[in-house]
Design a protein around this motif. Sequence first.
Motif, mmCIF file in Angstrom:
data_model
loop_
_atom_site.group_PDB
_atom_site.id
_atom_site.type_symbol
_atom_site.label_atom_id
_atom_site.label_comp_id
_atom_site.label_asym_id
_atom_site.label_seq_id
_atom_site.Cartn_x
_atom_site.Cartn_y
_atom_site.Cartn_z
ATOM 1 N N THR A 30 -1.280 5.118 -1.604
ATOM 2 C CA THR A 30 -0.700 3.774 -1.572
ATOM 3 C C THR A 30 -1.204 2.944 -2.745
ATOM 4 O OG1 THR A 30 -0.448 3.816 0.829
ATOM 5 C CG2 THR A 30 -0.559 1.647 -0.209
ATOM 6 N N LEU A 31 -2.498 2.989 -2.999
ATOM 7 C CA LEU A 31 -3.065 2.230 -4.115
ATOM 8 C C LEU A 31 -2.466 2.685 -5.447
ATOM 9 C CD1 LEU A 31 -6.801 2.237 -2.997
ATOM 10 C CD2 LEU A 31 -5.308 0.232 -3.115
ATOM 11 N N ARG A 32 -2.366 3.972 -5.629
ATOM 12 C CA ARG A 32 -1.830 4.510 -6.886
ATOM 13 C C ARG A 32 -0.344 4.246 -7.024
ATOM 14 N NH1 ARG A 32 -5.716 9.654 -6.150
ATOM 15 N NH2 ARG A 32 -7.546 8.666 -7.054
ATOM 16 N N ASP A 33 0.383 4.298 -5.922
ATOM 17 C CA ASP A 33 1.819 3.996 -5.952
ATOM 18 C C ASP A 33 2.059 2.561 -6.359
ATOM 19 O OD1 ASP A 33 4.613 4.687 -5.475
ATOM 20 O OD2 ASP A 33 4.450 3.318 -3.761
ATOM 21 N N ARG A 34 1.224 1.655 -5.872
ATOM 22 C CA ARG A 34 1.352 0.244 -6.274
ATOM 23 C C ARG A 34 1.151 0.097 -7.781
ATOM 24 N NH1 ARG A 34 2.208 -3.730 -3.490
ATOM 25 N NH2 ARG A 34 1.093 -5.217 -4.754
ATOM 26 N N ASP A 35 0.184 0.841 -8.325
ATOM 27 C CA ASP A 35 -0.042 0.806 -9.775
ATOM 28 C C ASP A 35 1.171 1.316 -10.530
ATOM 29 O OD1 ASP A 35 -2.521 -0.306 -9.657
ATOM 30 O OD2 ASP A 35 -3.619 1.526 -10.147
ATOM 31 N N ASN A 36 1.742 2.422 -10.049
ATOM 32 C CA ASN A 36 2.909 2.990 -10.726
ATOM 33 C C ASN A 36 4.107 2.057 -10.676
ATOM 34 O OD1 ASN A 36 1.499 5.307 -11.350
ATOM 35 N ND2 ASN A 36 2.186 6.421 -9.552
ATOM 36 N N ARG A 37 4.306 1.382 -9.544
ATOM 37 C CA ARG A 37 5.442 0.455 -9.425
ATOM 38 C C ARG A 37 5.239 -0.804 -10.234
ATOM 39 N NH1 ARG A 37 5.974 -1.246 -4.048
ATOM 40 N NH2 ARG A 37 4.149 -0.107 -3.454
ATOM 41 N N SER A 38 3.959 -1.195 -10.417
ATOM 42 C CA SER A 38 3.706 -2.437 -11.152
ATOM 43 C C SER A 38 3.465 -2.169 -12.638
ATOM 44 C CB SER A 38 2.494 -3.167 -10.550
ATOM 45 O OG SER A 38 1.321 -2.419 -10.729
ATOM 46 N N GLY A 39 3.562 -0.886 -13.019
ATOM 47 C CA GLY A 39 3.420 -0.562 -14.433
ATOM 48 C C GLY A 39 2.003 -0.452 -14.910
ATOM 49 N N GLY A 40 1.070 -0.331 -13.986
ATOM 50 C CA GLY A 40 -0.256 -0.237 -14.527
ATOM 51 C C GLY A 40 -1.282 0.164 -13.623
ATOM 52 N N CYS B 179 -1.223 7.078 11.329
ATOM 53 C CA CYS B 179 -2.018 6.276 10.411
ATOM 54 C C CYS B 179 -1.201 5.047 10.033
ATOM 55 C CB CYS B 179 -2.338 7.090 9.162
ATOM 56 S SG CYS B 179 -3.264 6.191 7.905
ATOM 57 N N GLY B 180 -1.841 3.907 9.996
ATOM 58 C CA GLY B 180 -1.204 2.682 9.540
ATOM 59 C C GLY B 180 -1.974 2.122 8.360
ATOM 60 N N ILE B 181 -1.237 1.592 7.402
ATOM 61 C CA ILE B 181 -1.836 0.960 6.226
ATOM 62 C C ILE B 181 -1.143 -0.376 6.028
ATOM 63 C CG2 ILE B 181 -2.160 1.076 3.717
ATOM 64 C CD1 ILE B 181 -2.197 4.150 4.025
ATOM 65 N N CYS B 182 -1.929 -1.403 5.796
ATOM 66 C CA CYS B 182 -1.365 -2.732 5.603
ATOM 67 C C CYS B 182 -2.198 -3.473 4.566
ATOM 68 C CB CYS B 182 -1.408 -3.478 6.939
ATOM 69 S SG CYS B 182 -0.563 -5.049 6.896
ATOM 70 N N GLY B 183 -1.503 -4.209 3.687
ATOM 71 C CA GLY B 183 -2.206 -5.049 2.738
ATOM 72 C C GLY B 183 -1.537 -5.108 1.396
ATOM 73 N N ALA B 184 -1.765 -6.204 0.681
ATOM 74 C CA ALA B 184 -1.243 -6.399 -0.674
ATOM 75 C C ALA B 184 0.248 -6.085 -0.749
ATOM 76 C CB ALA B 184 -2.046 -5.563 -1.674
ATOM 77 N N GLY B 185 1.000 -6.602 0.207
ATOM 78 C CA GLY B 185 2.445 -6.401 0.211
ATOM 79 C C GLY B 185 2.899 -5.060 0.743
ATOM 80 N N VAL B 186 1.982 -4.250 1.256
ATOM 81 C CA VAL B 186 2.308 -2.918 1.773
ATOM 82 C C VAL B 186 2.156 -2.908 3.284
ATOM 83 C CG1 VAL B 186 1.582 -0.499 1.811
ATOM 84 C CG2 VAL B 186 1.518 -1.779 -0.333
ATOM 85 N N ILE B 187 3.167 -2.398 3.947
ATOM 86 C CA ILE B 187 3.081 -2.124 5.378
ATOM 87 C C ILE B 187 3.667 -0.732 5.543
ATOM 88 C CG2 ILE B 187 3.831 -2.743 7.700
ATOM 89 C CD1 ILE B 187 4.138 -5.620 6.705
ATOM 90 N N ASP B 188 2.829 0.222 5.963
ATOM 91 C CA ASP B 188 3.275 1.606 6.039
ATOM 92 C C ASP B 188 2.605 2.283 7.224
ATOM 93 O OD1 ASP B 188 4.607 3.923 5.314
ATOM 94 O OD2 ASP B 188 3.186 4.476 3.762
ATOM 95 N N GLY B 189 3.294 3.230 7.754
ATOM 96 C CA GLY B 189 2.723 3.999 8.846
ATOM 97 C C GLY B 189 3.421 5.321 8.960
ATOM 98 N N GLY B 190 2.731 6.270 9.516
ATOM 99 C CA GLY B 190 3.357 7.566 9.681
ATOM 100 C C GLY B 190 2.507 8.524 10.476
ATOM 101 N N LEU B 191 3.158 9.600 10.837
ATOM 102 C CA LEU B 191 2.529 10.682 11.576
ATOM 103 C C LEU B 191 1.810 11.573 10.575
ATOM 104 C CD1 LEU B 191 2.335 12.029 14.406
ATOM 105 C CD2 LEU B 191 4.380 13.323 13.781
ATOM 106 N N LEU B 192 0.542 11.837 10.812
ATOM 107 C CA LEU B 192 -0.229 12.694 9.917
ATOM 108 C C LEU B 192 0.004 14.160 10.272
ATOM 109 C CD1 LEU B 192 -3.642 10.800 9.737
ATOM 110 C CD2 LEU B 192 -1.704 10.678 8.162
ATOM 111 N N ASP B 193 -0.041 15.006 9.276
ATOM 112 C CA ASP B 193 0.179 16.434 9.457
ATOM 113 C C ASP B 193 -1.160 17.135 9.693
ATOM 114 O OD1 ASP B 193 1.354 18.924 9.570
ATOM 115 O OD2 ASP B 193 1.551 19.117 7.386
#
Length: 171
Positions: A161-171, A119-133
């Motif tokens: 990813t969306l929730r992690d961005r909220d946690n890192r940005s404080g909101g 799975c790959g995810i990209c956007g809003a400063g996020v670039i992530d990818g990984g093997l799904l279980d």
Amino acid sequence: MWPDPSLAEELVAELRQRGRTLATCESLTGGLLGATITAVPGASAVYRGGLITYATDLKHSLAGVEQAVLDSDGAVAQRTAVQMARGAARRCGADYGVALTGVAGPEQQEGKPAGTVHCGICGAGVIDGGLLDIPAEAVRSGRSAVRIHAVELAISALLGTLRDRDNRSGG
């Protein structure tokens, strides 16, 4: 058999709350991710569209995956999934792109067994990818089960990813 609709409902609500849009790029799921998202009432507010790049050459020509990545890593690979996600977001004018590429089975592809899904995810400063279980039980159950699990895991990954961005940005 269909992916859990509550995950897609949650994703649409999260994207809508943030005023963000999404595009998809799919290989092994053949449009199931996009269909799952668009089954949610109100999805048109956040879902821009998707690419189905089932054939390897379309990953390059439609999604913009670098030919060198396809040549070195193959179609079933993390870098390929990330570039597919980036390409979907760009091509569809979305804030986020999410991509799935892998092997639904029953045969191997590129020497990788059924159930190998990236799975790959990209956007809003996020670039992530990984093997799904993908659970072994799903692989034994066949292609449909692998595809359904891939869709559910991709939606869950994007929600995380969306929730992690909220946690890192404080909101």
